[in-house]
Motif scaffolding. Structure first.
Motif, PDB file in Angstrom:
ATOM      1  N   ALA A   1       9.501  10.548 -11.615  1.00 37.44           N
ATOM      2  CA  ALA A   1      10.708   9.585 -11.158  1.00 37.44           C
ATOM      3  C   ALA A   1      11.157   9.558  -9.690  1.00 37.44           C
ATOM      4  O   ALA A   1      11.338   8.520  -9.257  1.00 37.44           O
ATOM      5  CB  ALA A   1      12.135   9.884 -11.990  1.00 37.44           C
ATOM      6  N   SER A   2      11.357  10.758  -9.178  1.00 40.35           N
ATOM      7  CA  SER A   2      11.382  10.902  -7.745  1.00 40.35           C
ATOM      8  C   SER A   2      10.602  10.508  -6.612  1.00 40.35           C
ATOM      9  O   SER A   2      10.683   9.565  -5.724  1.00 40.35           O
ATOM     10  CB  SER A   2      11.838  12.314  -7.453  1.00 40.35           C
ATOM     11  OG  SER A   2      12.925  13.125  -8.135  1.00 40.35           O
ATOM     12  N   LEU A   3       9.406  10.482  -7.168  1.00 37.95           N
ATOM     13  CA  LEU A   3       8.212   9.943  -6.380  1.00 37.95           C
ATOM     14  C   LEU A   3       8.116   8.444  -6.425  1.00 37.95           C
ATOM     15  O   LEU A   3       8.177   7.926  -5.621  1.00 37.95           O
ATOM     16  CB  LEU A   3       7.006  10.644  -7.284  1.00 37.95           C
ATOM     17  CG  LEU A   3       5.679  10.354  -6.364  1.00 37.95           C
ATOM     18  CD1 LEU A   3       5.638  10.768  -4.943  1.00 37.95           C
ATOM     19  CD2 LEU A   3       4.251  10.673  -7.151  1.00 37.95           C
ATOM     20  N   ARG A   4       8.314   8.075  -7.810  1.00 42.45           N
ATOM     21  CA  ARG A   4       8.627   6.607  -7.728  1.00 42.45           C
ATOM     22  C   ARG A   4       9.662   5.916  -6.796  1.00 42.45           C
ATOM     23  O   ARG A   4       9.323   4.866  -6.341  1.00 42.45           O
ATOM     24  CB  ARG A   4       8.922   6.182  -9.099  1.00 42.45           C
ATOM     25  CG  ARG A   4       7.851   6.419 -10.346  1.00 42.45           C
ATOM     26  CD  ARG A   4       6.716   5.482 -10.238  1.00 42.45           C
ATOM     27  NE  ARG A   4       7.074   4.179 -10.459  1.00 42.45           N
ATOM     28  CZ  ARG A   4       6.502   3.068 -10.410  1.00 42.45           C
ATOM     29  NH1 ARG A   4       5.128   2.949  -9.645  1.00 42.45           N
ATOM     30  NH2 ARG A   4       6.815   1.785 -10.667  1.00 42.45           N
ATOM     31  N   VAL A   5      10.672   6.755  -6.842  1.00 44.30           N
ATOM     32  CA  VAL A   5      11.515   6.261  -5.734  1.00 44.30           C
ATOM     33  C   VAL A   5      11.074   6.198  -4.247  1.00 44.30           C
ATOM     34  O   VAL A   5      11.415   5.269  -3.443  1.00 44.30           O
ATOM     35  CB  VAL A   5      13.043   7.183  -5.792  1.00 44.30           C
ATOM     36  CG1 VAL A   5      13.847   6.657  -4.589  1.00 44.30           C
ATOM     37  CG2 VAL A   5      13.527   7.044  -7.064  1.00 44.30           C
ATOM     38  N   LEU A   6      10.271   7.027  -3.978  1.00 44.93           N
ATOM     39  CA  LEU A   6       9.635   7.108  -2.671  1.00 44.93           C
ATOM     40  C   LEU A   6       8.670   5.991  -2.370  1.00 44.93           C
ATOM     41  O   LEU A   6       8.560   5.452  -1.403  1.00 44.93           O
ATOM     42  CB  LEU A   6       9.029   8.539  -2.501  1.00 44.93           C
ATOM     43  CG  LEU A   6       9.869   9.767  -2.044  1.00 44.93           C
ATOM     44  CD1 LEU A   6       8.948  10.897  -1.803  1.00 44.93           C
ATOM     45  CD2 LEU A   6      10.761   9.436  -0.876  1.00 44.93           C
ATOM     46  N   GLN A   7       7.979   5.681  -3.766  1.00 42.35           N
ATOM     47  CA  GLN A   7       7.047   4.565  -3.725  1.00 42.35           C
ATOM     48  C   GLN A   7       7.564   3.390  -3.100  1.00 42.35           C
ATOM     49  O   GLN A   7       7.187   2.609  -2.322  1.00 42.35           O
ATOM     50  CB  GLN A   7       6.307   4.466  -4.930  1.00 42.35           C
ATOM     51  CG  GLN A   7       5.243   5.646  -4.870  1.00 42.35           C
ATOM     52  CD  GLN A   7       4.660   5.706  -6.476  1.00 42.35           C
ATOM     53  OE1 GLN A   7       4.848   5.198  -7.283  1.00 42.35           O
ATOM     54  NE2 GLN A   7       3.362   6.462  -6.185  1.00 42.35           N
ATOM     55  N   ILE A   8       8.800   3.123  -4.268  1.00 47.22           N
ATOM     56  CA  ILE A   8       9.507   1.943  -3.866  1.00 47.22           C
ATOM     57  C   ILE A   8      10.250   1.857  -2.465  1.00 47.22           C
ATOM     58  O   ILE A   8      10.286   0.735  -1.988  1.00 47.22           O
ATOM     59  CB  ILE A   8      10.610   1.782  -4.618  1.00 47.22           C
ATOM     60  CG1 ILE A   8      10.011   1.579  -6.173  1.00 47.22           C
ATOM     61  CG2 ILE A   8      11.419   0.568  -4.842  1.00 47.22           C
ATOM     62  CD1 ILE A   8      10.851   1.738  -7.344  1.00 47.22           C
ATOM     63  N   ALA A   9      10.734   2.889  -1.769  1.00 47.45           N
ATOM     64  CA  ALA A   9      11.087   3.096  -0.706  1.00 47.45           C
ATOM     65  C   ALA A   9      10.330   2.810   0.546  1.00 47.45           C
ATOM     66  O   ALA A   9      10.740   2.419   1.686  1.00 47.45           O
ATOM     67  CB  ALA A   9      12.189   4.282  -0.234  1.00 47.45           C
ATOM     68  N   GLY A  10       9.045   3.235   0.142  1.00 47.13           N
ATOM     69  CA  GLY A  10       8.002   3.073   1.264  1.00 47.13           C
ATOM     70  C   GLY A  10       7.965   4.114   1.956  1.00 47.13           C
ATOM     71  O   GLY A  10       7.193   4.235   3.348  1.00 47.13           O
ATOM     72  N   ASN A  11       8.465   5.238   1.520  1.00 46.49           N
ATOM     73  CA  ASN A  11       8.309   6.502   2.438  1.00 46.49           C
ATOM     74  C   ASN A  11       7.136   7.481   2.212  1.00 46.49           C
ATOM     75  O   ASN A  11       6.688   7.509   1.141  1.00 46.49           O
ATOM     76  CB  ASN A  11       9.500   7.509   2.364  1.00 46.49           C
ATOM     77  CG  ASN A  11      10.812   6.802   2.666  1.00 46.49           C
ATOM     78  OD1 ASN A  11      10.906   5.978   3.776  1.00 46.49           O
ATOM     79  ND2 ASN A  11      12.073   6.984   2.018  1.00 46.49           N
TER      80      ASN A  11
ATOM     81  N   ILE B   1       0.739  -1.248   0.066  1.00 55.51           N
ATOM     82  CA  ILE B   1       0.039  -0.141   0.057  1.00 55.51           C
ATOM     83  C   ILE B   1       1.002   1.355  -0.092  1.00 55.51           C
ATOM     84  O   ILE B   1       1.762   1.533   0.870  1.00 55.51           O
ATOM     85  CB  ILE B   1      -0.954   0.001   1.264  1.00 55.51           C
ATOM     86  CG1 ILE B   1      -1.674  -1.194   1.333  1.00 55.51           C
ATOM     87  CG2 ILE B   1      -1.932   1.077   1.352  1.00 55.51           C
ATOM     88  CD1 ILE B   1      -2.577  -1.374   2.468  1.00 55.51           C
ATOM     89  N   ILE B   2       0.813   2.092  -1.046  1.00 57.35           N
ATOM     90  CA  ILE B   2       1.745   2.994  -1.296  1.00 57.35           C
ATOM     91  C   ILE B   2       1.367   4.486  -0.258  1.00 57.35           C
ATOM     92  O   ILE B   2       0.061   4.754  -0.472  1.00 57.35           O
ATOM     93  CB  ILE B   2       1.638   3.788  -2.559  1.00 57.35           C
ATOM     94  CG1 ILE B   2       2.059   2.394  -3.681  1.00 57.35           C
ATOM     95  CG2 ILE B   2       2.402   4.875  -2.928  1.00 57.35           C
ATOM     96  CD1 ILE B   2       3.407   1.911  -3.461  1.00 57.35           C
ATOM     97  N   PHE B   3       2.122   4.710   0.473  1.00 55.17           N
ATOM     98  CA  PHE B   3       1.970   5.967   1.468  1.00 55.17           C
ATOM     99  C   PHE B   3       0.789   5.617   2.349  1.00 55.17           C
ATOM    100  O   PHE B   3       0.082   6.688   2.624  1.00 55.17           O
ATOM    101  CB  PHE B   3       1.785   7.363   0.602  1.00 55.17           C
ATOM    102  CG  PHE B   3       2.969   7.489  -0.654  1.00 55.17           C
ATOM    103  CD1 PHE B   3       4.140   7.376  -0.228  1.00 55.17           C
ATOM    104  CD2 PHE B   3       2.502   8.235  -1.705  1.00 55.17           C
ATOM    105  CE1 PHE B   3       5.214   7.488  -0.986  1.00 55.17           C
ATOM    106  CE2 PHE B   3       3.612   8.357  -2.508  1.00 55.17           C
ATOM    107  CZ  PHE B   3       4.728   8.293  -2.322  1.00 55.17           C
ATOM    108  N   TRP B   4       0.797   4.309   2.895  1.00 50.06           N
ATOM    109  CA  TRP B   4      -0.261   4.086   3.646  1.00 50.06           C
ATOM    110  C   TRP B   4      -0.535   4.989   5.056  1.00 50.06           C
ATOM    111  O   TRP B   4      -1.519   5.258   5.278  1.00 50.06           O
ATOM    112  CB  TRP B   4      -0.361   2.665   3.791  1.00 50.06           C
ATOM    113  CG  TRP B   4      -1.366   2.034   4.975  1.00 50.06           C
ATOM    114  CD1 TRP B   4      -0.869   1.164   6.035  1.00 50.06           C
ATOM    115  CD2 TRP B   4      -2.646   2.393   4.853  1.00 50.06           C
ATOM    116  NE1 TRP B   4      -2.284   1.211   6.718  1.00 50.06           N
ATOM    117  CE2 TRP B   4      -3.370   1.685   6.260  1.00 50.06           C
ATOM    118  CE3 TRP B   4      -3.537   3.033   4.222  1.00 50.06           C
ATOM    119  CZ2 TRP B   4      -4.715   1.866   6.649  1.00 50.06           C
ATOM    120  CZ3 TRP B   4      -5.050   3.025   4.423  1.00 50.06           C
ATOM    121  CH2 TRP B   4      -5.830   2.246   5.555  1.00 50.06           C
ATOM    122  N   GLU B   5       0.659   5.221   5.599  1.00 51.75           N
ATOM    123  CA  GLU B   5       0.408   5.725   6.952  1.00 51.75           C
ATOM    124  C   GLU B   5       0.017   7.305   6.491  1.00 51.75           C
ATOM    125  O   GLU B   5      -0.552   7.827   7.570  1.00 51.75           O
ATOM    126  CB  GLU B   5       2.062   6.131   7.318  1.00 51.75           C
ATOM    127  CG  GLU B   5       2.489   4.785   8.138  1.00 51.75           C
ATOM    128  CD  GLU B   5       3.793   4.967   9.224  1.00 51.75           C
ATOM    129  OE1 GLU B   5       4.049   6.229   9.260  1.00 51.75           O
ATOM    130  OE2 GLU B   5       4.197   4.159   9.416  1.00 51.75           O
TER     131      GLU B   5
END
Length: 277
Positions: A267-277, A40-44
């Motif tokens: 592209a930067s957002l995709r990195v955050l999604q993968i990192a789970g932040n 779940i992307i950006f769940w928190e």
């Protein structure tokens, strides 16, 4: 399949009564959530926005509504219809039946609806302003209630005029957002987005983009008032939401835009999604 108060049902077997308050009064809120490979992307961020929205609407938050509980319910719903890797999830919370404008209870029900996410970023994307009705500024406009009538009318207007989207304006004629996301403009090295006081949704991806730009010394980010005329003078325009991420705008009225920053931020957002932040 959908999840209604923890029970997995075929859509045709879901029983919502004619007294449903989400239907009768728009007495409900929702989160639109992206799930990729069962993550779940950006769940928190979604969870805490949901909790804040429920408090604002004086809904009674059930004891079991923990971050972990709702996460499990979402993943459980996806598991029974697991036919892909990317999903669009709508988590709807609404006050239980009863009463007229004054509810008989502040207790809530929830419904989780899952569909495959087939969104792809468009190479050309044209927008214009929707002027028929205002999206009034104020705190209530910052949360995702079931009352999306202006968004619906603006979407119909966009379809009738061969547009991809429309900019909503408030009673002061300031740009608020688009029908399904937040709005950003770039002029020089300054990125601007309507402030929450303008009445825009407190977007999850909006906050992530602001976070990315605050760490980038090349650009300045401002949450402020934006006029429709200022959009026309921008170098770039892009919109954000939880499903699309970032969609660059290529045309507004007769003005055509570059898309360089929008693509970099995507592209930067995709990195955050993968990192789970």
């Amino acid at each position: 399949m959908v999840n209604f108060n923890g029970e997995l049902l075929f859509k045709e077997n879901v029983s919502l009564t004619t007294d449903n308050r989400g239907f009768k009064y728009g007495d409900g809120i929702f989160e639109t959530i992206k799930v990729i490979n069962k993550k779940i992307i950006f769940w928190e961020d979604h969870y805490f926005r949901l909790m804040a929205s429920m408090r604002m609407l004086r809904m009674k938050i059930p004891m079991e509504f923990t971050l972990e509980f709702l996460q499990e319910e979402i993943l459980k719903t996806i598991a029974v219809s697991d036919t892909g890797s990317s999903y669009r999830v709508r988590l709807n919370v609404f006050r239980k039946d009863g009463g007229f404008y004054t509810p008989t209870t502040n207790e809530v029900s929830y419904l989780i609806d899952v569909s495959l996410d087939s969104f792809t970023t468009k190479e050309t994307y044209e927008i214009d302003v929707f002027k028929d009705f205002y999206n009034y500024s104020g705190l209530l406009s910052t949360i995702k209630t079931n009352n999306r009538l202006i968004n619906t009318l603006a979407s119909i207007y966009a379809k009738e005029n061969d547009l991809d989207n429309c900019v909503l304006v408030n009673e002061r004629k300031g740009a608020v957002e688009v029908t399904n996301g937040n709005l950003f403009i770039l002029k020089g090295f300054t990125v601007k987005t309507p402030s929450l006081s303008e009445g825009c949704i407190k977007g999850i991806v909006r906050a992530k983009v602001i976070e990315i730009l605050n760490k980038n010394k090349e650009y300045t980010i401002e949450e402020t008032t934006i006029s429709p005329f200022e959009i026309q003078k921008a170098d770039e325009v892009f919109i954000t939401n939880a499903i699309m991420g970032i969609q660059p705008v290529t045309k507004y009225k007769k003005k055509k835009f570059k898309t360089d920053l929008g693509k970099k931020l995507h592209a930067s957002l995709r990195v955050l999604q993968i990192a789970g932040n």
